[in-house]
Design an enzyme around this catalytic site. Structure first.
Site, mmCIF file in Angstrom:
data_model
loop_
_atom_site.group_PDB
_atom_site.id
_atom_site.type_symbol
_atom_site.label_atom_id
_atom_site.label_comp_id
_atom_site.label_asym_id
_atom_site.label_seq_id
_atom_site.Cartn_x
_atom_site.Cartn_y
_atom_site.Cartn_z
ATOM 1 N N CYS A 14 0.805 -1.221 0.000
ATOM 2 C CA CYS A 14 0.000 0.000 0.000
ATOM 3 C C CYS A 14 0.840 1.275 0.000
ATOM 4 O O CYS A 14 0.303 2.371 -0.160
ATOM 5 C CB CYS A 14 -0.946 -0.004 1.203
ATOM 6 S SG CYS A 14 -2.253 -1.239 1.077
ATOM 7 N N LYS A 17 0.484 3.463 -3.192
ATOM 8 C CA LYS A 17 -0.759 4.160 -3.518
ATOM 9 C C LYS A 17 -0.479 5.547 -4.081
ATOM 10 O O LYS A 17 0.527 6.180 -3.754
ATOM 11 C CB LYS A 17 -1.621 4.329 -2.264
ATOM 12 C CG LYS A 17 -2.451 3.125 -1.880
ATOM 13 C CD LYS A 17 -3.377 3.494 -0.732
ATOM 14 C CE LYS A 17 -4.353 2.395 -0.395
ATOM 15 N NZ LYS A 17 -5.277 2.790 0.684
ATOM 16 N N ASP A 45 -14.512 6.425 2.176
ATOM 17 C CA ASP A 45 -14.718 5.183 2.918
ATOM 18 C C ASP A 45 -13.994 4.034 2.232
ATOM 19 O O ASP A 45 -13.527 4.148 1.094
ATOM 20 C CB ASP A 45 -16.217 4.866 3.010
ATOM 21 C CG ASP A 45 -16.876 5.537 4.202
ATOM 22 O OD1 ASP A 45 -16.717 5.033 5.318
ATOM 23 O OD2 ASP A 45 -17.544 6.562 3.999
ATOM 24 N N ASP A 63 -8.884 -4.020 -4.526
ATOM 25 C CA ASP A 63 -7.594 -3.589 -4.005
ATOM 26 C C ASP A 63 -6.498 -4.495 -4.567
ATOM 27 O O ASP A 63 -6.639 -5.716 -4.562
ATOM 28 C CB ASP A 63 -7.578 -3.650 -2.478
ATOM 29 C CG ASP A 63 -6.611 -2.638 -1.876
ATOM 30 O OD1 ASP A 63 -5.441 -2.611 -2.328
ATOM 31 O OD2 ASP A 63 -7.010 -1.902 -0.976
ATOM 32 N N HIS A 135 -9.273 -11.550 -13.556
ATOM 33 C CA HIS A 135 -8.739 -10.940 -14.771
ATOM 34 C C HIS A 135 -7.232 -10.804 -14.633
ATOM 35 O O HIS A 135 -6.714 -10.518 -13.539
ATOM 36 C CB HIS A 135 -9.363 -9.559 -14.994
ATOM 37 C CG HIS A 135 -8.965 -8.921 -16.284
ATOM 38 N ND1 HIS A 135 -9.335 -9.438 -17.515
ATOM 39 C CD2 HIS A 135 -8.213 -7.825 -16.546
ATOM 40 C CE1 HIS A 135 -8.833 -8.678 -18.475
ATOM 41 N NE2 HIS A 135 -8.148 -7.694 -17.903
ATOM 42 N N ASP A 219 -10.088 1.294 8.078
ATOM 43 C CA ASP A 219 -8.872 0.500 8.254
ATOM 44 C C ASP A 219 -7.653 1.358 7.969
ATOM 45 O O ASP A 219 -7.723 2.386 7.292
ATOM 46 C CB ASP A 219 -8.886 -0.810 7.448
ATOM 47 C CG ASP A 219 -8.908 -0.623 5.943
ATOM 48 O OD1 ASP A 219 -9.113 0.502 5.460
ATOM 49 O OD2 ASP A 219 -8.737 -1.635 5.242
#
Length: 324
Positions: A14, A17, A45, A63, A135, A219
């Protein structure tokens, strides 16, 4: 052949990002008001929630990211746990997931990709979530994650905009996996304590929060504790006071930060919240609080059994975030 997956990506987990400020400018205005869209993009959210009827709402999220660890099976487990966390973060239960895979098929063997998918499938099985297809694309960098669909009770959602003054702030997983992952990418050192945190599902924490009557949570992932807390207080119209000494860390995190293993994403997180932050703590401490987490815990406005209380929400006054 031993493969170090993290060496095939510019970033990891992460921490790669798009920075929060840039992301918000991209998605602003994309979602129009809709009575049945209970949770959308307005406040950032963790997942979208649409009402099906009086008792059921469907939860949807996606994600994926570049490798955060070298071991392919572990990477799959972490990425799947992280994707399902978005469903738990709004109070839902994951039902069905499809794989999202980007793979440099001429550079990395496909049996390595199979191990990534196996790890994701095992994490989903632990959650009781079905996995069916997905995919894939030929990609210069390996990437993996999931699109996850879940179910929730529309009357018992966890929302980022439901914080109220006087509520304690609880954190269900320790911080610090970001600096340990950065050290892992640079040195090859393996940190089982970080892997345990990242592969642990947020299922039990979410269920415990709902059972305790909590209605506000998010989170803690790529924007760090400070970034996600700022989004929560901004959406809820409150301020927050954090006791830095109460924040738990994974073993070895402070040493990794001291030795300079700070990702660019973590530095961007702190830069983003700094104008809204009041604190006299050292820069290294603030960077740990902004550390970009992968598959981090829930930040809950309320008390959750077993989770330390790290601060409280207060009436808005002065800086939105106060860290002492």
């Amino acid at each position: 052949m031993a493969v170090r997956l993290t060496q095939y990506a510019h970033g990891g987990g992460c921490a790669c990002k798009i920075p929060p400020g840039e992301l918000e400018s991209i998605v602003a205005g994309l979602v129009k008001p809709d009575d049945d869209l209970l949770i959308g993009l307005d406040d950032g959210d963790d997942a979208a929630v649409v009402r099906l009827d009086g008792d059921r709402a469907v939860v949807a999220t996606a994600d994926f990211f570049t490798p955060v660890v070298d071991d392919p099976y572990t990477f799959g487990r972490v990425a799947a746990a992280n994707a399902m966390s978005d469903v738990y973060a709004v109070g839902g239960e994951p039902l069905l997931a499809v794989n999202l895979l980007g793979w440099p098929r001429l550079t990395l063997p496909m049996d390595v990709a199979a191990e990534v998918l196996r790890g994701g499938a095992d994490a989903a099985a632990e959650a009781g979530c079905h996995v069916a297809g997905g995919h894939s694309v030929d990609d210069p960098e390996p990437k993996y994650g999931m699109a996850v669909t879940g179910l929730a009770d529309p009357a018992r959602l966890l929302r980022i905009d439901a914080g109220r003054p006087g509520l304690p702030l609880s954190l269900t997983k320790p911080l610090g996996v970001g600096v340990l992952n950065t050290r892992h990418k640079a040195t090859g050192e393996v940190f089982p304590q970080a892997v345990e945190v990242m592969t642990r599902l947020n299922r039990d924490a979410s269920r415990a929060a709902l059972a305790a009557g909590v209605r506000c949570a998010t989170d803690v992932t790529g924007f760090g504790l400070l970034g996600h807390l700022f989004k929560l207080v901004r959406a809820s119209g409150v301020s927050a006071v954090v006791d830095a000494s109460a924040v738990p860390y994974v073993d070895g995190a402070r040493e990794a930060a001291r030795d300079g293993f700070i990702s660019g994403g973590t530095r961007r997180n702190l830069d983003w919240v700094r104008p809204h932050l009041e604190s006299d703590l050292a820069e290294e401490e603030l960077l740990l609080l902004a550390d970009a987490q992968t598959s981090g815990g829930l930040l809950v406005a309320g008390e959750v059994p077993g989770a330390p209380v790290i601060g409280e929400l207060v009436e808005p006054a002065g800086a939105p975030l106060v860290v002492r």
